[in-house]
Design a protein around this motif. Structure first.
Motif, PDB file in Angstrom:
ATOM      1  N   TRP A  55       0.823  -1.229   0.000  1.00 36.50           N
ATOM      2  CA  TRP A  55       0.000   0.000   0.000  1.00 36.50           C
ATOM      3  C   TRP A  55       0.851   1.271   0.000  1.00 36.50           C
ATOM      4  O   TRP A  55       0.506   2.267  -0.657  1.00 36.50           O
ATOM      5  N   GLY A  66      -5.080   1.486   1.105  1.00 38.68           N
ATOM      6  CA  GLY A  66      -5.235   0.109   1.578  1.00 38.68           C
ATOM      7  C   GLY A  66      -6.670  -0.345   1.415  1.00 38.68           C
ATOM      8  O   GLY A  66      -7.429   0.230   0.614  1.00 38.68           O
ATOM      9  N   THR A  67      -7.020  -1.375   2.177  1.00 34.59           N
ATOM     10  CA  THR A  67      -8.356  -1.964   2.045  1.00 34.59           C
ATOM     11  C   THR A  67      -9.007  -2.068   3.431  1.00 34.59           C
ATOM     12  O   THR A  67      -9.074  -3.153   4.014  1.00 34.59           O
ATOM     13  N   PRO A  68      -9.474  -0.935   3.977  1.00 39.74           N
ATOM     14  CA  PRO A  68     -10.111  -0.989   5.291  1.00 39.74           C
ATOM     15  C   PRO A  68     -11.253  -2.006   5.341  1.00 39.74           C
ATOM     16  O   PRO A  68     -11.922  -2.270   4.347  1.00 39.74           O
ATOM     17  N   LEU A  69     -11.419  -2.528   6.536  1.00 39.53           N
ATOM     18  CA  LEU A  69     -12.395  -3.584   6.790  1.00 39.53           C
ATOM     19  C   LEU A  69     -13.760  -2.957   7.081  1.00 39.53           C
ATOM     20  O   LEU A  69     -13.858  -2.018   7.863  1.00 39.53           O
ATOM     21  N   LEU A  70     -14.802  -3.474   6.445  1.00 41.13           N
ATOM     22  CA  LEU A  70     -16.166  -2.974   6.676  1.00 41.13           C
ATOM     23  C   LEU A  70     -17.005  -3.960   7.491  1.00 41.13           C
ATOM     24  O   LEU A  70     -17.877  -3.550   8.258  1.00 41.13           O
ATOM     25  N   GLU A  71     -16.762  -5.227   7.273  1.00 46.69           N
ATOM     26  CA  GLU A  71     -17.508  -6.256   8.011  1.00 46.69           C
ATOM     27  C   GLU A  71     -16.646  -7.488   8.138  1.00 46.69           C
ATOM     28  O   GLU A  71     -15.842  -7.765   7.246  1.00 46.69           O
ATOM     29  N   ASN A  96     -17.692  -6.673  -5.745  1.00 44.03           N
ATOM     30  CA  ASN A  96     -18.840  -5.766  -5.941  1.00 44.03           C
ATOM     31  C   ASN A  96     -18.309  -4.474  -6.546  1.00 44.03           C
ATOM     32  O   ASN A  96     -17.110  -4.347  -6.799  1.00 44.03           O
ATOM     33  N   ALA A  97     -19.219  -3.493  -6.761  1.00 42.86           N
ATOM     34  CA  ALA A  97     -18.790  -2.245  -7.393  1.00 42.86           C
ATOM     35  C   ALA A  97     -17.657  -1.588  -6.601  1.00 42.86           C
ATOM     36  O   ALA A  97     -16.596  -1.291  -7.138  1.00 42.86           O
ATOM     37  N   LYS A  98     -17.889  -1.362  -5.301  1.00 42.65           N
ATOM     38  CA  LYS A  98     -16.876  -0.666  -4.500  1.00 42.65           C
ATOM     39  C   LYS A  98     -16.340  -1.512  -3.359  1.00 42.65           C
ATOM     40  O   LYS A  98     -15.542  -1.018  -2.561  1.00 42.65           O
ATOM     41  N   THR A  99     -16.813  -2.729  -3.234  1.00 46.62           N
ATOM     42  CA  THR A  99     -16.339  -3.589  -2.142  1.00 46.62           C
ATOM     43  C   THR A  99     -16.000  -4.973  -2.693  1.00 46.62           C
ATOM     44  O   THR A  99     -16.342  -5.286  -3.832  1.00 46.62           O
ATOM     45  N   ARG A 120     -14.293  -5.714   2.429  1.00 48.44           N
ATOM     46  CA  ARG A 120     -13.310  -4.630   2.420  1.00 48.44           C
ATOM     47  C   ARG A 120     -13.561  -3.710   1.231  1.00 48.44           C
ATOM     48  O   ARG A 120     -14.246  -4.095   0.274  1.00 48.44           O
ATOM     49  N   ARG A 130     -12.028  13.120   3.818  1.00 43.88           N
ATOM     50  CA  ARG A 130     -12.301  11.930   4.621  1.00 43.88           C
ATOM     51  C   ARG A 130     -11.987  10.676   3.807  1.00 43.88           C
ATOM     52  O   ARG A 130     -11.849  10.740   2.587  1.00 43.88           O
ATOM     53  N   LEU A 131     -11.906   9.576   4.539  1.00 43.63           N
ATOM     54  CA  LEU A 131     -11.691   8.276   3.905  1.00 43.63           C
ATOM     55  C   LEU A 131     -12.845   7.998   2.946  1.00 43.63           C
ATOM     56  O   LEU A 131     -14.009   8.206   3.297  1.00 43.63           O
ATOM     57  N   GLN A 132     -12.524   7.539   1.724  1.00 39.83           N
ATOM     58  CA  GLN A 132     -13.577   7.256   0.728  1.00 39.83           C
ATOM     59  C   GLN A 132     -13.290   5.952   0.004  1.00 39.83           C
ATOM     60  O   GLN A 132     -12.149   5.706  -0.387  1.00 39.83           O
ATOM     61  N   ALA A 133     -14.352   5.172  -0.199  1.00 41.41           N
ATOM     62  CA  ALA A 133     -14.231   3.954  -1.006  1.00 41.41           C
ATOM     63  C   ALA A 133     -14.227   4.350  -2.483  1.00 41.41           C
ATOM     64  O   ALA A 133     -14.925   5.285  -2.886  1.00 41.41           O
TER      65      ALA A 133
END
Ligand SMILES: CC(C)(COP(=O)(O)OP(=O)(O)OC[C@H]1O[C@@H](n2cnc3c(N)ncnc32)[C@H](O)[C@@H]1OP(=O)(O)O)[C@@H](O)C(=O)NCCC(=O)NCCSC(=O)c1ccc(O)cc1
Length: 145
Positions: A55, A66-71, A96-99, A120, A130-133
């Motif tokens: 990264w 990087g690839t922050p964790l969402l779930e 998926n589109a953004k994940t 992610r 701010r952080l953005q996907a």
């Protein structure tokens, strides 16, 4: 790569871990957050094994941090203890589109110890913003599949 249900939509990589005494609880059983730590390490290792720059390098050219964790969801089937050599088998189950959903199967020999799924997103973090996907970049998918 395959679109069949249940089949990974990417290559599969393997990340090896030698369990240490300090990874275990007083009963000698691996304390569960350590599995999350090893899955996270295997997540980055997957992209590096697929030929993506770490990264800190990727950020310079793409802004991706990087690839922050969402779930996260993990199912534990068997315990591990110190001295065990375990292997994290990592692949992408869904883009998926953004994940994306990364699947980690943690094995000792042929035995499955636990299975985790992480959602992610590739993210940027513009200065002052701010952080953005962002949409999963095609060059990343191409290298991973
Ligand atoms: C990731 C985010 C920046 C996304 O926000 P936005 O840019 O506004 O995007 P959106 O809200 O439109 O969502 C984008 C997509 O994410 C999906 N999304 C958003 N949140 C979630 C959750 N919680 N679960 C599943 N999917 C989600 C959403 O449905 C969109 O999906 P698509 O349909 O594929 O487009 C924001 O949700 C966020 O900041 N979340 C917190 C992230 C975080 O703090 N994680 C834990 C610590 S970071 C970490 O562990 C880490 C690991 C590895 C690293 O390299 C870096 C960091």
């Amino acid at each position: 790569m395959s679109n069949d249900p249940g089949k990974p939509m990417s290559k599969t990589t393997i990340y090896d871990v030698k369990v240490m005494f300090g990874d275990c609880d007083p009963a000698g059983i691996v304390f569960f957050p350590n599995f999350s730590k090893w899955m996270d390490a295997s997540s980055l290792d997957f992209f590096v094994q697929c030929g993506i720059l770490p990264w800190r390098e990727l950020r310079k050219t793409t802004g991706i941090i990087g690839t922050p964790l969402l779930e996260i969801h993990t199912k534990f089937m068997r315990p591990a203890t110190y001295g065990d050599l375990i292997h994290v088998h990592t692949s992408v189950e869904t883009w998926n589109a953004k994940t994306f959903v990364q699947k980690h199967i943690v094995k000792k020999g042929d035995e499955i110890l636990c299975e985790g799924r992480e959602t992610r997103a590739f993210c940027i973090h513009p200065e002052g913003g701010r952080l953005q996907a962002i949409p999963v970049p095609d060059f990343i998918k191409d290298k991973c599949c």
